[in-house]
Design an enzyme around this catalytic site. Structure first.
Site, mmCIF file in Angstrom:
data_model
loop_
_atom_site.group_PDB
_atom_site.id
_atom_site.type_symbol
_atom_site.label_atom_id
_atom_site.label_comp_id
_atom_site.label_asym_id
_atom_site.label_seq_id
_atom_site.Cartn_x
_atom_site.Cartn_y
_atom_site.Cartn_z
ATOM 1 N N CYS A 140 30.899 -29.563 38.947
ATOM 2 C CA CYS A 140 32.032 -30.289 38.056
ATOM 3 C C CYS A 140 32.541 -31.533 38.871
ATOM 4 O O CYS A 140 33.045 -31.408 40.213
ATOM 5 C CB CYS A 140 33.504 -29.299 37.859
ATOM 6 S SG CYS A 140 34.623 -30.013 37.216
ATOM 7 N N CYS A 184 36.518 -30.998 40.241
ATOM 8 C CA CYS A 184 36.895 -30.357 41.413
ATOM 9 C C CYS A 184 36.720 -31.162 42.656
ATOM 10 O O CYS A 184 36.173 -32.102 42.917
ATOM 11 C CB CYS A 184 35.754 -29.015 41.128
ATOM 12 S SG CYS A 184 36.066 -27.640 40.168
ATOM 13 N N HIS A 222 39.767 -25.264 38.691
ATOM 14 C CA HIS A 222 38.616 -25.382 37.649
ATOM 15 C C HIS A 222 38.968 -24.461 36.240
ATOM 16 O O HIS A 222 38.712 -24.809 35.313
ATOM 17 C CB HIS A 222 37.165 -25.130 37.986
ATOM 18 C CG HIS A 222 36.206 -25.454 36.998
ATOM 19 N ND1 HIS A 222 35.733 -26.736 37.003
ATOM 20 C CD2 HIS A 222 35.505 -24.611 36.306
ATOM 21 C CE1 HIS A 222 34.858 -26.794 36.131
ATOM 22 N NE2 HIS A 222 34.813 -25.197 35.728
ATOM 23 N N ASN A 266 42.582 -33.805 25.105
ATOM 24 C CA ASN A 266 41.445 -33.288 24.300
ATOM 25 C C ASN A 266 41.224 -31.888 25.001
ATOM 26 O O ASN A 266 40.978 -31.935 26.135
ATOM 27 C CB ASN A 266 40.100 -34.124 23.988
ATOM 28 C CG ASN A 266 40.512 -35.223 23.392
ATOM 29 O OD1 ASN A 266 41.318 -35.328 22.624
ATOM 30 N ND2 ASN A 266 39.513 -36.130 23.436
ATOM 31 N N HIS A 275 37.196 -28.571 33.149
ATOM 32 C CA HIS A 275 38.185 -28.801 33.904
ATOM 33 C C HIS A 275 39.429 -29.223 33.560
ATOM 34 O O HIS A 275 39.608 -30.130 32.638
ATOM 35 C CB HIS A 275 37.671 -29.595 35.261
ATOM 36 C CG HIS A 275 38.793 -29.390 36.388
ATOM 37 N ND1 HIS A 275 38.058 -28.838 37.656
ATOM 38 C CD2 HIS A 275 39.778 -29.583 36.735
ATOM 39 C CE1 HIS A 275 38.980 -28.633 38.585
ATOM 40 N NE2 HIS A 275 40.277 -29.359 38.036
ATOM 41 N N HIS A 334 42.254 -31.543 32.086
ATOM 42 C CA HIS A 334 42.623 -32.639 32.424
ATOM 43 C C HIS A 334 43.171 -33.328 31.215
ATOM 44 O O HIS A 334 42.934 -32.827 29.995
ATOM 45 C CB HIS A 334 41.371 -33.407 32.981
ATOM 46 C CG HIS A 334 40.287 -33.835 31.865
ATOM 47 N ND1 HIS A 334 39.323 -32.798 31.784
ATOM 48 C CD2 HIS A 334 39.986 -34.659 31.242
ATOM 49 C CE1 HIS A 334 38.487 -33.232 30.757
ATOM 50 N NE2 HIS A 334 38.688 -34.547 30.637
ATOM 51 N N GLN A 349 43.952 -37.775 29.539
ATOM 52 C CA GLN A 349 43.646 -38.980 29.710
ATOM 53 C C GLN A 349 44.749 -39.935 29.245
ATOM 54 O O GLN A 349 45.699 -39.634 28.853
ATOM 55 C CB GLN A 349 42.319 -39.276 28.760
ATOM 56 C CG GLN A 349 40.945 -38.413 29.158
ATOM 57 C CD GLN A 349 40.006 -38.708 28.248
ATOM 58 O OE1 GLN A 349 39.369 -39.883 28.098
ATOM 59 N NE2 GLN A 349 39.732 -37.849 27.303
#
Ligand SMILES: [Zn+2]
Ligand SMILES: [Zn+2]
Ligand SMILES: [Zn+2]
Length: 333
Positions: A32, A35, A96, A136, A147, A149, A151
């Site tokens: 990933c 991470c 994660h 998303n 993971h 997150h 944007q």
């Protein structure tokens, strides 16, 4: 590599970003890129051994601060401009397997502060006309990394959905002298059936006109235009409201609920947007635990959504799942 092509038929820009085809797609957890780099392990995007929340530029951006000249020539009919902008990734936690819904409210509060700081920093870029913060979540809507997150895009123009909201709120202000989103919130509160949760500074509701079955909107009680207008208390109340809604979502079908989450704030082009009003919208693709809402002919080709459910009933379902948010410092709110 990347350019903006004008669609004269719709009056909107389309970004081409062919290099994005090469981006990492659902890598196993050991590989990933979000991470932290492990000692002796493969180098990820994040060198630090530990972190809370980090923001950095997307390695596969659709817009860049210093873009190359467009690869195609513009014509009178088809204007073209460089794909100028900024695409950032905000990693919510080093864990994660976490999700925002599972994070303690203190961590969500920290995310609200990071959003606010990035909004303030990015709006100073001369070309940044709109700062769009979003997440998303879930394979159902096409995420390429599990993971947790979100944007941020800094666009070199005000995007079409925001333009429409700006026009509608401007027209309502001119006609009535009032803010459209303040009026919507007042009507939702008066009716009550579509309210999901409320606290001192925010209300969450499925609006009368929802396009998706579980389309929750979070709106500030106070008339304000951006994250940077929030008081300290309002920032905490926003974190609590996000936690409330996300936790209720996960309880609906006992699964980690997929969604798009978008923040609607004023543009950053220096204009006067006192008639606009900060809010957050969620578009979850699930209709049931196993059925997705697809954007089909009517939605995609005509722009008319068909919602198979009633906002009043879906709001009641979510409302029944709302639990108090516990702050480790300061108790329940
Ligand atoms: Zn990871
Ligand atoms: Zn308002
Ligand atoms: Zn909106």
């Amino acid at each position: 590599m990347s350019e903006l092509r004008w669609n004269p038929l719709m009056g909107e820009w389309v970004a081409t970003a062919t290099h994005r085809q090469a981006r990492t797609f659902l890598p196993p957890a050991d590989f990933c890129p979000l991470c932290p780099t492990k000692p002796g392990g493969f180098p990820t995007e994040i060198p630090e051994a530990t972190y809370d929340i980090v923001a950095f530029e997307n390695r596969f951006p659709s817009l860049t601060p210093e873009p190359p000249a467009p690869a195609v020539e513009a014509s009178e009919l088809y204007p073209v401009r460089p794909g100028q902008g900024i695409c950032e990734v905000i990693v919510y936690t080093e864990n994660h397997n976490a999700t925002l819904a599972q994070e303690p409210v203190e961590q969500i509060h920290q995310l609200v502060q990071v959003w606010t700081n990035r909004f303030r920093a990015l709006q100073s870029a001369e070309f940044a006309k709109y700062i769009f913060i979003f997440e998303n979540k879930g394979e159902a809507i096409g995420v390429t990394l599990h993971h947790p997150h979100g944007q941020i895009y800094a666009y070199p123009f005000v995007p079409p959905r925001i333009l429409t909201e700006l026009e509608q709120t401007r027209a309502h202000m001119d006609a009535t002298g009032r803010c459209l989103l303040c009026d919507i919130l007042a009507e939702e509160r008066r009716d009550g059936q579509r309210i999901v949760a409320e606290n001192d500074s925010f209300a969450a509701y499925i609006p009368f006109f929802a396009r998706y079955p579980y389309e929750v909107h979070i709106s500030s009680t106070r008339h304000l235009q951006a994250l940077t207008d929030l008081s300290e208390t309002e920032g905490r109340d926003l974190a609590a409201m996000l936690k409330t809604v996300l936790a209720a979502y996960d309880k609906l079908f006992n699964l980690s609920f997929p969604y798009m989450m978008v923040l609607h704030q004023r543009p950053t082009d220096g204009g006067d947007y006192g008639h606009y009003h900060f809010h957050i919208e969620f578009y979850p693709p699930l209709r049931t635990a196993t059925k997705l809402k697809y954007l089909a002919g009517s939605e995609t080709g005509a722009g008319m959504f068909i919602n198979d459910t009633l906002a009043e009933e879906k709001a009641a379902e979510l409302r029944a799942l709302v639990a108090p948010v516990i702050w480790e410092k300061g108790g329940a709110r």
